[in-house]
Design a protein around this motif. Structure first.
Motif, PDB file in Angstrom:
ATOM      1  N   ASP A 252       0.604   4.096   1.096  1.00 22.73           N
ATOM      2  CA  ASP A 252       0.116   5.048   2.092  1.00 22.73           C
ATOM      3  C   ASP A 252       1.152   5.147   3.206  1.00 22.73           C
ATOM      4  O   ASP A 252       1.336   4.199   3.975  1.00 22.73           O
ATOM      5  CB  ASP A 252      -1.226   4.567   2.648  1.00 22.73           C
TER       6      ASP A 252
ATOM      7  N   VAL B 254       0.364   4.122   7.177  1.00 22.71           N
ATOM      8  CA  VAL B 254      -0.167   2.828   7.595  1.00 22.71           C
ATOM      9  C   VAL B 254       0.463   2.321   8.889  1.00 22.71           C
ATOM     10  O   VAL B 254      -0.230   1.855   9.799  1.00 22.71           O
ATOM     11  CB  VAL B 254       0.003   1.781   6.473  1.00 22.71           C
TER      12      VAL B 254
ATOM     13  N   ILE C  70       0.826  -1.207   0.000  1.00 21.36           N
ATOM     14  CA  ILE C  70       0.000   0.000   0.000  1.00 21.36           C
ATOM     15  C   ILE C  70       0.860   1.257   0.000  1.00 21.36           C
ATOM     16  O   ILE C  70       1.709   1.431   0.878  1.00 21.36           O
ATOM     17  CB  ILE C  70      -0.946   0.011   1.214  1.00 21.36           C
TER      18      ILE C  70
END
Length: 462
Positions: free
Chosen positions: A49, A52, A47
Motif C-alpha cells: 500500500d 502507508v 504491505i
C-alpha cells in the motif's frame, strides 16, 4: 436442561464458496507471532500500500478532480453497473494504442482491480475448468478461483532470468479444460517488467493453444529507467485479452477502489463474454460513482512529472535495497525492473535453525522489528518480499537491521561447500539455486557470470 438447550440450538451452514475461500497471505501472516522488539520502532516492508508512510502523496490534480465532483452534487446516486459512459470513454482513450484501439463499449468499471479479476475469472471459468497462474504470483488469483471450485495450476517464473515465464512449463500445463492464462506484467511480487520479445513469446504460446489471457496490468507503465512497458493487447491481433487495471498503484489511491476491465476482442471470440461480464457487473451495481465521475480529469490532467517522480523514488529505493542486501551473506536479492517490490532469496543452508522463510521473517520481527513478507505467501518458499515505497531514509536502517540479524544467525553448512558450479545453469544443490556460478552471498563465482543476466543485471552492469 442440557438436552433442551441442545435441541433448541441453531446450526447455520455456510456455502461451498465460503468454505473454499482461502487467502494464503492472511492465513500465514495472521498465524505468525509478530512481537516487535520493544526498543526498536517497527519498519514494515510487507504491505503493498503506497499510502502507508504518507511519503508518496497523490497529485493535487487527482484530489481536485474528486473535490470538484463532490461539489457538483451530481454523482451521489447509482450509475450503470458497467460505469458512466463518459468514464468508460476516458479509459478507452487512456489505454488505446495505435495497434489496439478500444471504445467505451469495451470497458467495464469495477470495484478495484481485484474486482476486475474476480469478474474475469468468474466469467471465463467454472468447476471442472482450470486457470493458469504465475508462481510466485499474487495470492488473490488462487483465492478467487478456488472459492469457485476452479482448479489452479501454477506455472514457474525464472528468478535467474528476471522472473520471466518458463514457457515450456506453462505449455505443459495447458489442456482442453484450461479456461484462461493469467499474466501479470509488471509483477507483484517479483517487480519484473517483461521484454517485448518475451511478451511476444507468451502470446505465441497461448495463441497456438487458442487460450484467452487475463492480463493483470495494475502496474501498467510502472517500469524503471531503461525499461519499456508494453500492454499485451498492443502486441497481438490474434489473442483475445481481458486487461485488468485501475487507479490503485499508478495514481497511489488504493482505497478509492476504482478498477476496470478492457475487453480486447479478436475475431469476435468474446461475443458471449461481453454479455457475461455485463451480467456479472450487475451483482454489485457498479463501483464508486464519485471517483468514476472524476476519471476523465484524473487521466487527462495528472502531470507526467507526478508519474516520473514516483518512479524515480521507487527506483532509488530499489537500488539502495539491492546495494545493501547484496552484501549480506546468505541473501540473494533480485533487482526489480518495475512495480514496487523486490524479492530476496534466502540460502537456507546457512540458516539451519529455521525450517522456513516464515520462521526466518517472524524472528526478524522479534529481534529487529523489521517485517518482510515471507514468499510462502506466494507459493515460493525460501524468499521474502520487501516493498519499495517506504521513506528512503528508512531503507538503510532496515538493511542494517537485516544485516545484523543475518550475521547473528548465519552458519557455514556442515557439508563442504561446492566450490564450482560453473556450467550447471540453475542447478539445484541443497534447495539452493546456483545460476552460472552465482554464490549464496549474491556475488559471482570468480567474478564471472558467463555473460547472461543474473539478478536482473548483466555482469557488465554490476
Amino acid at each position: 436442561m442440557a438436552q433442551e438447550i441442545k435441541k433448541n440450538k441453531w446450526t447455520v451452514p455456510i456455502s461451498k464458496m465460503a468454505q473454499n475461500t482461502f487467502n494464503p497471505i492472511r492465513s500465514i501472516v495472521d498465524t505468525m507471532k509478530l512481537e516487535p522488539h520493544p526498543d526498536k520502532p517497527m519498519i514494515a516492508l510487507s504491505i503493498g500500500d503506497p499510502t502507508v508512510f504518507g511519503n508518496l502523496p497523490m497529485s493535487e490534480e487527482i484530489e481536485n478532480a474528486v473535490i470538484k465532483c463532490i461539489k457538483q452534487r451530481k454523482y451521489n446516486g447509482y450509475a450503470p453497473s458497467v460505469g458512466f459512459d463518459f468514464a468508460r470513454q476516458a479509459i478507452a482513450e487512456y489505454v488505446s494504442t495505435p495497434s489496439s484501439q478500444v471504445e467505451a463499449k469495451d470497458v467495464i468499471l469495477t470495484s478495484g482491480c481485484s474486482g476486475a479479476l474476480e469478474l474475469c475469472i468468474s466469467c471465463l471459468a467454472e468447476p471442472g475448468h482450470n486457470i493458469l497462474i504465475p508462481k510466485p504470483g499474487f495470492s488473490l488469483y488462487k483465492t478467487l478461483a478456488e472459492s469457485l471450485g476452479i482448479e489452479v495450476r501454477s506455472y514457474n517464473l525464472l528468478p535467474e532470468h528476471s522472473w520471466e515465464i518458463d514457457l515450456q512449463h506453462l505449455e505443459k500445463l495447458i489442456d482442453d479444460e484450461t479456461a484462461a492464462v493469467i499474466v501479470c506484467n509488471p509483477s507483484n511480487p517479483c517487480g519484473s517488467a517483461y521484454r517485448k520479445e518475451h511478451l511476444l513469446a507468451i502470446l505465441e504460446t497461448v495463441a497456438r493453444h487458442k487460450k484467452p489471457v487475463i492480463a493483470d496490468e495494475i502496474y501498467e507503465h510502472f517500469v524503471f529507467n531503461g525499461q519499456a512497458y508494453h500492454s499485451l493487447a498492443s502486441l497481438s491481433t490474434v489473442v483475445p485479452i481481458l486487461a485488468c487495471s485501475g487507479l490503485t498503484k499508478r495514481f497511489l489511491v488504493p482505497g478509492w477502489r476504482l478498477g476496470w476491465i478492457v475487453i480486447n476482442d479478436r475475431n469476435y471470440a468474446f461475443t458471449e463474454v461481453r454479455n457475461g461480464l455485463l451480467k456479472l457487473s450487475q451483482r454489485i451495481l457498479g463501483p464508486n460513482t464519485l471517483v468514476q465521475a472524476a476519471l476523465p480529469e484524473i487521466l487527462k490532467l495528472t502531470p507526467q512529472s507526478f508519474y516520473t517522480e514516483t518512479l524515480e523514488y521507487l527506483e532509488t529505493n530499489a537500488q539502495l535495497f539491492y546495494k545493501y542486501l547484496s552484501k549480506i551473506q546468505g541473501l540473494m536479492p533480485i533487482m526489480p525492473r518495475g512495480a514496487m517490490y523486490m524479492m530476496i532469496g534466502i540460502d537456507m543452508r546457512h540458516f539451519p535453525e529455521f525450517t522456513s522463510d516464515i520462521e526466518f521473517t517472524q524472528l526478524l520481527v522479534t529481534e529487529q522489528s523489521v517485517f518482510c513478507l515471507p514468499a510462502s505467501c506466494f507459493q515460493y518458499p525460501n524468499y521474502f518480499r520487501v516493498v519499495l515505497t517506504i521513506p528512503t531514509e528508512k531503507v538503510q536502517e532496515a538493511c542494517d537491521r537485516i544485516k545484523e540479524f543475518c550475521a547473528q544467525h548465519y552458519h557455514f553448512p556442515a557439508d563442504p561447500f561446492v566450490q564450482s558450479v560453473k556450467g550447471h545453469k540453475n542447478e539445484q544443490i541443497n534447495n539452493t539455486s546456483y545460476v552460472n556460478g552465482l554464490c549464496p552471498n549474491g556475488h559471482y563465482e570468480n567474478g564471472k557470470s558467463n555473460g547472461i543476466e543474473v539478478n536482473g543485471l548483466h555482469d557488465a552492469e554490476k
